[in-house]
Design a protein around this motif. Sequence first.
Motif, mmCIF file in Angstrom:
data_model
loop_
_atom_site.group_PDB
_atom_site.id
_atom_site.type_symbol
_atom_site.label_atom_id
_atom_site.label_comp_id
_atom_site.label_asym_id
_atom_site.label_seq_id
_atom_site.Cartn_x
_atom_site.Cartn_y
_atom_site.Cartn_z
ATOM 1 N N ALA A 319 14.909 -6.032 7.532
ATOM 2 C CA ALA A 319 14.270 -7.234 8.192
ATOM 3 C C ALA A 319 13.030 -7.589 7.261
ATOM 4 O O ALA A 319 12.473 -6.967 6.561
ATOM 5 C CB ALA A 319 13.236 -6.620 9.337
ATOM 6 N N PRO A 320 13.030 -9.204 7.123
ATOM 7 C CA PRO A 320 12.244 -9.517 5.879
ATOM 8 C C PRO A 320 10.627 -9.337 6.086
ATOM 9 O O PRO A 320 9.818 -9.424 5.194
ATOM 10 C CB PRO A 320 12.624 -10.992 5.874
ATOM 11 N N GLY A 321 10.379 -9.108 7.692
ATOM 12 C CA GLY A 321 8.820 -9.164 7.825
ATOM 13 C C GLY A 321 8.419 -10.514 7.978
ATOM 14 O O GLY A 321 8.816 -11.517 8.024
ATOM 15 N N PRO A 322 7.283 -10.484 8.171
ATOM 16 C CA PRO A 322 6.334 -11.803 8.408
ATOM 17 C C PRO A 322 6.250 -12.692 7.065
ATOM 18 O O PRO A 322 6.490 -12.201 6.133
ATOM 19 C CB PRO A 322 4.939 -11.224 8.926
ATOM 20 N N ASP A 323 5.829 -13.884 7.415
ATOM 21 C CA ASP A 323 5.937 -14.788 6.123
ATOM 22 C C ASP A 323 4.615 -14.694 5.320
ATOM 23 O O ASP A 323 4.679 -14.847 4.121
ATOM 24 C CB ASP A 323 5.955 -16.275 6.626
ATOM 25 N N ARG A 324 3.679 -14.272 5.817
ATOM 26 C CA ARG A 324 2.224 -14.348 5.081
ATOM 27 C C ARG A 324 1.998 -12.873 4.800
ATOM 28 O O ARG A 324 2.121 -11.886 5.762
ATOM 29 C CB ARG A 324 1.290 -14.881 5.892
ATOM 30 N N GLU A 325 1.515 -12.469 3.441
ATOM 31 C CA GLU A 325 1.040 -11.394 3.104
ATOM 32 C C GLU A 325 -0.424 -10.971 3.451
ATOM 33 O O GLU A 325 -1.084 -11.910 3.476
ATOM 34 C CB GLU A 325 1.055 -11.169 1.490
ATOM 35 N N PRO A 326 -0.362 -10.036 4.223
ATOM 36 C CA PRO A 326 -1.745 -9.467 4.606
ATOM 37 C C PRO A 326 -3.049 -9.296 3.528
ATOM 38 O O PRO A 326 -2.456 -8.738 2.382
ATOM 39 C CB PRO A 326 -1.610 -8.345 5.561
ATOM 40 N N ALA A 327 -4.107 -9.381 3.637
ATOM 41 C CA ALA A 327 -5.080 -9.002 2.649
ATOM 42 C C ALA A 327 -5.625 -7.616 2.990
ATOM 43 O O ALA A 327 -5.615 -7.107 3.886
ATOM 44 C CB ALA A 327 -6.508 -9.735 3.109
ATOM 45 N N PRO A 328 -5.843 -6.882 1.831
ATOM 46 C CA PRO A 328 -6.196 -5.379 1.785
ATOM 47 C C PRO A 328 -7.420 -5.300 2.730
ATOM 48 O O PRO A 328 -8.406 -6.077 2.715
ATOM 49 C CB PRO A 328 -6.454 -5.093 0.424
ATOM 50 N N VAL A 329 -7.408 -4.203 3.819
ATOM 51 C CA VAL A 329 -8.588 -3.833 4.403
ATOM 52 C C VAL A 329 -9.609 -3.253 3.577
ATOM 53 O O VAL A 329 -9.215 -2.256 2.787
ATOM 54 C CB VAL A 329 -8.002 -3.190 5.664
ATOM 55 N N PRO A 330 -10.777 -3.868 3.595
ATOM 56 C CA PRO A 330 -11.806 -3.205 2.692
ATOM 57 C C PRO A 330 -11.959 -1.405 3.149
ATOM 58 O O PRO A 330 -11.885 -1.216 4.367
ATOM 59 C CB PRO A 330 -12.962 -3.882 2.955
ATOM 60 N N GLY A 331 -12.000 -0.674 2.176
ATOM 61 C CA GLY A 331 -12.323 0.703 2.492
ATOM 62 C C GLY A 331 -11.014 1.559 2.739
ATOM 63 O O GLY A 331 -11.158 2.682 2.762
ATOM 64 N N ALA A 332 -9.873 1.030 2.819
ATOM 65 C CA ALA A 332 -8.668 1.572 3.451
ATOM 66 C C ALA A 332 -8.082 2.042 1.967
ATOM 67 O O ALA A 332 -8.085 1.782 1.085
ATOM 68 C CB ALA A 332 -7.649 0.462 4.110
ATOM 69 N N PRO A 333 -7.197 3.277 2.485
ATOM 70 C CA PRO A 333 -6.644 4.050 1.385
ATOM 71 C C PRO A 333 -5.427 3.229 0.899
ATOM 72 O O PRO A 333 -5.001 2.179 1.770
ATOM 73 C CB PRO A 333 -6.378 5.555 1.944
ATOM 74 N N ALA A 334 -4.699 3.641 -0.245
ATOM 75 C CA ALA A 334 -3.594 2.795 -0.801
ATOM 76 C C ALA A 334 -2.627 3.166 0.312
ATOM 77 O O ALA A 334 -1.914 2.071 0.732
ATOM 78 C CB ALA A 334 -3.366 3.371 -1.944
ATOM 79 N N LEU A 335 -2.163 4.196 0.763
ATOM 80 C CA LEU A 335 -1.555 4.798 1.811
ATOM 81 C C LEU A 335 -2.004 5.626 2.902
ATOM 82 O O LEU A 335 -2.696 6.523 2.494
ATOM 83 C CB LEU A 335 -0.154 5.328 1.185
ATOM 84 N N ARG A 336 -1.573 5.395 4.047
ATOM 85 C CA ARG A 336 -1.847 6.637 4.877
ATOM 86 C C ARG A 336 -0.676 6.604 6.017
ATOM 87 O O ARG A 336 -0.153 5.605 6.541
ATOM 88 C CB ARG A 336 -2.953 5.908 5.823
ATOM 89 N N ALA A 392 1.089 3.007 6.472
ATOM 90 C CA ALA A 392 0.033 1.741 6.322
ATOM 91 C C ALA A 392 -0.238 1.640 4.752
ATOM 92 O O ALA A 392 -0.629 2.529 4.105
ATOM 93 C CB ALA A 392 -1.370 2.017 7.143
ATOM 94 N N LEU A 393 -0.040 0.374 4.202
ATOM 95 C CA LEU A 393 -0.377 0.140 2.872
ATOM 96 C C LEU A 393 -1.675 -0.759 2.782
ATOM 97 O O LEU A 393 -1.620 -1.800 3.552
ATOM 98 C CB LEU A 393 0.970 -0.625 2.218
ATOM 99 N N HIS A 394 -2.781 -0.343 1.978
ATOM 100 C CA HIS A 394 -3.709 -0.980 2.134
ATOM 101 C C HIS A 394 -4.377 -1.383 3.546
ATOM 102 O O HIS A 394 -4.982 -2.441 3.673
ATOM 103 C CB HIS A 394 -3.746 -2.284 1.334
ATOM 104 N N GLY A 395 -4.288 -0.393 4.434
ATOM 105 C CA GLY A 395 -4.837 -0.599 5.807
ATOM 106 C C GLY A 395 -3.726 -1.443 6.841
ATOM 107 O O GLY A 395 -4.165 -1.396 8.069
ATOM 108 N N THR A 396 -2.623 -1.931 6.400
ATOM 109 C CA THR A 396 -1.862 -2.559 7.368
ATOM 110 C C THR A 396 -0.524 -2.213 7.422
ATOM 111 O O THR A 396 0.125 -1.520 6.356
ATOM 112 C CB THR A 396 -1.495 -4.074 6.569
ATOM 113 N N GLN A 397 0.128 -2.070 8.428
ATOM 114 C CA GLN A 397 1.406 -1.260 8.750
ATOM 115 C C GLN A 397 2.305 -1.811 7.983
ATOM 116 O O GLN A 397 2.444 -3.049 7.664
ATOM 117 C CB GLN A 397 1.677 -1.253 10.338
#
Length: 580
Positions: A319-336, A392-397
């Motif tokens: 699955a290619p995923g959505p078209d737009r890259e999400p912005a990193p969530v402030p304070g989120a770890p690199a991976l969770r 989650a990468l940078h706070g985004t699944q």
Amino acid sequence: MRSAPFPAGPLSALARHRGQTAVAVPLILLSVVASLCVPLAVRRLVVDIGGHRSPLVSVLVLAVLALGGALAGAWSSFLLGRVGEWTVLDVRARVVRHVLRARLLDVRRAGTGDLVARITSDCAQLRSMFDVGVTALPASALVAGVSLVVMGVLDWVLLLIVVATFAVAGTAIAVFVSGMRRGISAQQRALGEVAQRFTAAVSSLAVIKANRAEERTASGIVERAGAAAEAAVSADRAQAFITPLMTVGQQIAVIGVLSGSGVRMASGALSPADFVAFMMYLFQLIAPLTVLATGIARLQAGMAARGRIRTALELPSEAPGPDREPAPVPGAPALRLRGLTGGYDAEPVLRGVDLTVARRGVTALVGPSGAGKSTVLNMVERLLPAAGGTVALHGTQLADWPLDALRRRIAYVDQSFTLLEGTVRENLVLGAPGPVDDTALRRVLESVGLAATVAGLPDGLDTPLGGGTDLSGGQRQRLALARALLSDADVVLLDEPTSQLDGVNERLLRDVVDRLAGERAVLVVAHRLSTVRHADRIALLRDGRVVDTGSHEELLRTSAGYRALVEGQSGGAEVVRETV
């Protein structure tokens, strides 16, 4: 996601190459018309000679028909042959691109060798299908149909004799055509198995040689090749009877026509000129009927190959995923990772992994073999689907990241330190975000201790790897690490990065990892605890779960499982006490 529907057949290829097809099809028709007119021209020649008229015009017409038909047939064959080759290239390119974009597990289940057979032998059968379906069958059907019509006009009684004779031969031929089709289909399946086994054997050649298993392995492959040969012999046996049966049918038809023609000419219902034309059509009829008989079997074999190619094109794509890259969530770890479960088969390898990887520093995964360490990396990279839980990468699944952007953010060095067939340069810049000059390449090679090695290769950075020139296991491992260093990823996954390094190069790698960790998140899997004892955080996996986390010193004090790993590699509990 699935591929778009496979082209409906040979006609779709004609549509993609309209220019050449627009020339070839009229040439085919011209060749067919010329061949059909030759007997009538001969009839006219006989009439001229019998009427004591000059045969010059009839001879010239015959020459033009023969020469023009031959040239038209040759040129149309060349044009359609070129269209066929480009069509097969289109299919091969499509299969290659689709397989490389398919999900990793599905590709592995399909088998490397079998997929190779789809773009080699199956595509060759597809080319035969194109030749037969586009040119041979339609042209032969037209020649046979028109010939029978003209023969009926010349003398319908003699035509009935011919049709009755060939109907009996055709019934027998149908049995052999069915056997030919089964034999070709069985051969294709067996060749796929041969390709699969041979590919696996070549990949494992060192192990085969070390265990003196060359003959045993070869016997298994030859056995499957024997099955392919038996299937081919079965198809050849069936095909061998088709032409003789058609010849016998023709001979019986000739005898019947000769017997009946005497009565017909004696009664005045058939002229000598019509008899000559009828006989020419009869002799001309055997070739298209034979092509129709064998061509149908080849067309069905091509359809079977088309079906096998279709199954490759139906492998689910990532699955290619959505078209737009999400912005990193402030304070989120690199991976969770939260409750991550799944694996390769029905039985999960991971059973609820919880892990947090900071944006800077080294996080190490340790544990016994089979605990699921490499599986964690594969799921973070989205090479394997998770059965449950989240990453989650940078706070985004991960599912909310475009796949291309996700993998641009994550650099991955697998435990097989895989390099592609190609030059040193091509391997280094494989994941680079843009052009990289030689200075930058030499700098990154210097950081992993490979600058002098690469400089000593016959063509330096442009030396092809594999064959006569290759690198050792440790050198290949360091080259794979250099490739990751050239990427602009802010998360680096390292799977057993020191498995083939000596002590000096292991320390060099630790220095590189430490430099990386100052700017990026590094998640490293290691069996050698000496590699990760200075990690910022160590997670101990056992039975698919993270059972303990902490620094090396903390785990030595609090985790019996970690102490057992250290003791196993250090030679006893005395070293553990000294470390603490």
